[in-house]
Design a protein around this motif. Structure first.
Motif, PDB file in Angstrom:
ATOM      1  N   GLY A   1      38.592  31.212  41.612  1.00  0.00           N
ATOM      2  CA  GLY A   1      38.050  30.407  42.714  1.00  0.00           C
ATOM      3  C   GLY A   1      37.959  31.192  44.005  1.00  0.00           C
ATOM      4  O   GLY A   1      36.937  31.169  44.695  1.00  0.00           O
ATOM      5  N   ALA A   2      39.031  31.924  44.324  1.00  0.00           N
ATOM      6  CA  ALA A   2      39.038  32.732  45.550  1.00  0.00           C
ATOM      7  C   ALA A   2      38.017  33.859  45.451  1.00  0.00           C
ATOM      8  O   ALA A   2      37.309  34.164  46.419  1.00  0.00           O
ATOM      9  CB  ALA A   2      40.436  33.287  45.791  1.00  0.00           C
ATOM     10  N   PHE A   3      37.930  34.490  44.281  1.00  0.00           N
ATOM     11  CA  PHE A   3      36.986  35.587  44.084  1.00  0.00           C
ATOM     12  C   PHE A   3      35.548  35.092  44.215  1.00  0.00           C
ATOM     13  O   PHE A   3      34.711  35.710  44.871  1.00  0.00           O
ATOM     14  CB  PHE A   3      37.211  36.222  42.707  1.00  0.00           C
ATOM     15  N   ALA A   4      35.263  33.936  43.609  1.00  0.00           N
ATOM     16  CA  ALA A   4      33.911  33.386  43.646  1.00  0.00           C
ATOM     17  C   ALA A   4      33.481  33.030  45.067  1.00  0.00           C
ATOM     18  O   ALA A   4      32.311  33.166  45.423  1.00  0.00           O
ATOM     19  CB  ALA A   4      33.814  32.162  42.739  1.00  0.00           C
TER      20      ALA A   4
ATOM     21  N   ALA B   1      17.268  37.899  39.684  1.00  0.00           N
ATOM     22  CA  ALA B   1      17.214  36.636  38.948  1.00  0.00           C
ATOM     23  C   ALA B   1      18.577  36.293  38.353  1.00  0.00           C
ATOM     24  O   ALA B   1      18.998  35.133  38.375  1.00  0.00           O
ATOM     25  CB  ALA B   1      16.158  36.707  37.853  1.00  0.00           C
ATOM     26  N   ALA B   2      19.285  37.290  37.848  1.00  0.00           N
ATOM     27  CA  ALA B   2      20.605  37.045  37.267  1.00  0.00           C
ATOM     28  C   ALA B   2      21.595  36.583  38.326  1.00  0.00           C
ATOM     29  O   ALA B   2      22.400  35.675  38.090  1.00  0.00           O
ATOM     30  CB  ALA B   2      21.116  38.303  36.568  1.00  0.00           C
ATOM     31  N   ILE B   3      21.550  37.198  39.499  1.00  0.00           N
ATOM     32  CA  ILE B   3      22.456  36.808  40.587  1.00  0.00           C
ATOM     33  C   ILE B   3      22.174  35.381  41.035  1.00  0.00           C
ATOM     34  O   ILE B   3      23.096  34.589  41.262  1.00  0.00           O
ATOM     35  CB  ILE B   3      22.322  37.783  41.772  1.00  0.00           C
ATOM     36  N   LEU B   4      20.908  35.041  41.164  1.00  0.00           N
ATOM     37  CA  LEU B   4      20.523  33.751  41.732  1.00  0.00           C
ATOM     38  C   LEU B   4      20.496  32.593  40.736  1.00  0.00           C
ATOM     39  O   LEU B   4      20.551  31.431  41.135  1.00  0.00           O
ATOM     40  CB  LEU B   4      19.152  33.874  42.404  1.00  0.00           C
ATOM     41  N   LYS B   5      20.419  32.882  39.457  1.00  0.00           N
ATOM     42  CA  LYS B   5      20.216  31.836  38.446  1.00  0.00           C
ATOM     43  C   LYS B   5      21.154  30.640  38.569  1.00  0.00           C
ATOM     44  O   LYS B   5      20.698  29.489  38.469  1.00  0.00           O
ATOM     45  CB  LYS B   5      20.316  32.428  37.041  1.00  0.00           C
ATOM     46  N   PRO B   6      22.463  30.826  38.784  1.00  0.00           N
ATOM     47  CA  PRO B   6      23.331  29.644  38.841  1.00  0.00           C
ATOM     48  C   PRO B   6      23.074  28.727  40.044  1.00  0.00           C
ATOM     49  O   PRO B   6      23.522  27.590  40.057  1.00  0.00           O
ATOM     50  CB  PRO B   6      24.746  30.237  38.943  1.00  0.00           C
TER      51      PRO B   6
ATOM     52  N   ILE C   1      44.378  32.741  35.894  1.00  0.00           N
ATOM     53  CA  ILE C   1      43.058  33.364  36.058  1.00  0.00           C
ATOM     54  C   ILE C   1      42.102  32.426  36.793  1.00  0.00           C
ATOM     55  O   ILE C   1      41.389  32.847  37.708  1.00  0.00           O
ATOM     56  CB  ILE C   1      42.499  33.774  34.681  1.00  0.00           C
ATOM     57  N   ALA C   2      42.104  31.150  36.424  1.00  0.00           N
ATOM     58  CA  ALA C   2      41.209  30.181  37.063  1.00  0.00           C
ATOM     59  C   ALA C   2      41.497  30.046  38.547  1.00  0.00           C
ATOM     60  O   ALA C   2      40.573  29.956  39.368  1.00  0.00           O
ATOM     61  CB  ALA C   2      41.331  28.824  36.368  1.00  0.00           C
TER      62      ALA C   2
ATOM     63  N   SER D   1      26.012  27.129  35.270  1.00  0.00           N
ATOM     64  CA  SER D   1      26.948  28.186  34.911  1.00  0.00           C
ATOM     65  C   SER D   1      27.989  27.627  33.966  1.00  0.00           C
ATOM     66  O   SER D   1      28.615  26.610  34.270  1.00  0.00           O
ATOM     67  CB  SER D   1      27.639  28.753  36.157  1.00  0.00           C
ATOM     68  N   VAL D   2      28.209  28.284  32.842  1.00  0.00           N
ATOM     69  CA  VAL D   2      29.238  27.819  31.926  1.00  0.00           C
ATOM     70  C   VAL D   2      30.612  27.938  32.577  1.00  0.00           C
ATOM     71  O   VAL D   2      31.510  27.135  32.302  1.00  0.00           O
ATOM     72  CB  VAL D   2      29.231  28.587  30.579  1.00  0.00           C
ATOM     73  N   TYR D   3      30.772  28.905  33.485  1.00  0.00           N
ATOM     74  CA  TYR D   3      32.060  29.087  34.153  1.00  0.00           C
ATOM     75  C   TYR D   3      32.311  27.971  35.163  1.00  0.00           C
ATOM     76  O   TYR D   3      33.412  27.454  35.266  1.00  0.00           O
ATOM     77  CB  TYR D   3      32.133  30.457  34.816  1.00  0.00           C
ATOM     78  N   ALA D   4      31.285  27.626  35.922  1.00  0.00           N
ATOM     79  CA  ALA D   4      31.427  26.521  36.877  1.00  0.00           C
ATOM     80  C   ALA D   4      31.678  25.216  36.142  1.00  0.00           C
ATOM     81  O   ALA D   4      32.529  24.420  36.533  1.00  0.00           O
ATOM     82  CB  ALA D   4      30.187  26.410  37.761  1.00  0.00           C
ATOM     83  N   ASP D   5      30.953  24.991  35.026  1.00  0.00           N
ATOM     84  CA  ASP D   5      31.139  23.764  34.246  1.00  0.00           C
ATOM     85  C   ASP D   5      32.550  23.672  33.687  1.00  0.00           C
ATOM     86  O   ASP D   5      33.180  22.622  33.716  1.00  0.00           O
ATOM     87  CB  ASP D   5      30.121  23.693  33.091  1.00  0.00           C
ATOM     88  N   ALA D   6      33.066  24.795  33.189  1.00  0.00           N
ATOM     89  CA  ALA D   6      34.419  24.815  32.632  1.00  0.00           C
ATOM     90  C   ALA D   6      35.443  24.561  33.717  1.00  0.00           C
ATOM     91  O   ALA D   6      36.431  23.852  33.516  1.00  0.00           O
ATOM     92  CB  ALA D   6      34.690  26.143  31.949  1.00  0.00           C
TER      93      ALA D   6
END
Length: 200
Positions: free
Chosen positions: A32-35, A103-108, A27-28, A190-195
């Motif tokens: 990366g490609a999706f992000a 705001a949600a889109i841009l927050k990270p 999944i990880a 982002s918790v996802y980026a940090d992980a």
């Protein structure tokens, strides 16, 4: 905008509590490609505003371009210009709360101050018209003591509320696309980026 390959490897679990490290590695890798395609998806959504007038003197896309152009010509940094460009990107999905969507889109990707501006610009923009539709133009006063009040007030006064001029020579979207790609490539919060970073 690319779609992921349906034949690519997939996790084996039927519920997350059955997942293994191998599943999450699969999944990880695909995340990366999706992000990386996020800027394409955001720009495609921004283009939905093209031709959407809603009674305004110019369409919402031109308003977005004009807001960003005014900020750029005023010497604002790239992050601020991207925030200005995308501040109304939520109009199509958030008819009653479009600032929350943007705001949600841009927050990270943006500073706390720029995030606060985009999240609250709807109330601050109301200073210029709420009283014409039976509302309270001073609704923004509830935030008077907030450290980002002046920055949001300035954004609306200088760039947002002035950006409805049919005769203004805005830059085309192509000028801003590289900026969007650069800003949305660098998540900060982002918790996802940090992980993901911890897993590398």
């Amino acid at each position: 905008m690319s779609h992921q390959d349906a034949s690519a490897p997939r996790a084996k679990f039927r519920a997350m509590d059955e997942g293994t490290a191998e599943d999450w590695s699969v999944i990880a890798t695909q995340f990366g490609a999706f992000a990386k395609d996020l800027p394409d998806r955001v720009l495609a959504h921004l283009r939905l505003l093209d031709g959407d007038f809603g009674g305004f003197p110019i369409d919402r896309m031109q308003h977005s371009l004009q807001t960003a152009t005014r900020a750029m010509r005023d010497g604002r940094d790239e992050e601020y210009v991207v925030m200005a460009l995308l501040h109304d990107v939520g109009d199509t999905l958030g008819s009653y709360n479009h600032p929350d969507i943007a705001a949600a889109i841009l927050k990270p990707f943006i500073s706390e101050e720029n995030h606060w501006i985009v999240a609250h610009h709807g109330i601050f923009q109301g200073y210029y018209f709420f009283h014409h539709i039976g509302g309270d133009r001073d609704m923004r006063e509830q935030y008077r003591d907030h450290p980002h009040f002046a920055a949001c007030e300035e954004f609306c006064a200088k760039y947002d509320q002035t950006a409805f001029d049919p005769d203004y020579d805005s830059e085309p979207l192509s000028v801003f696309e590289p900026m969007v790609r650069r800003v949305l490539a660098r998540p900060r919060r982002s918790v996802y980026a940090d992980a993901g970073e911890a897993a590398e």
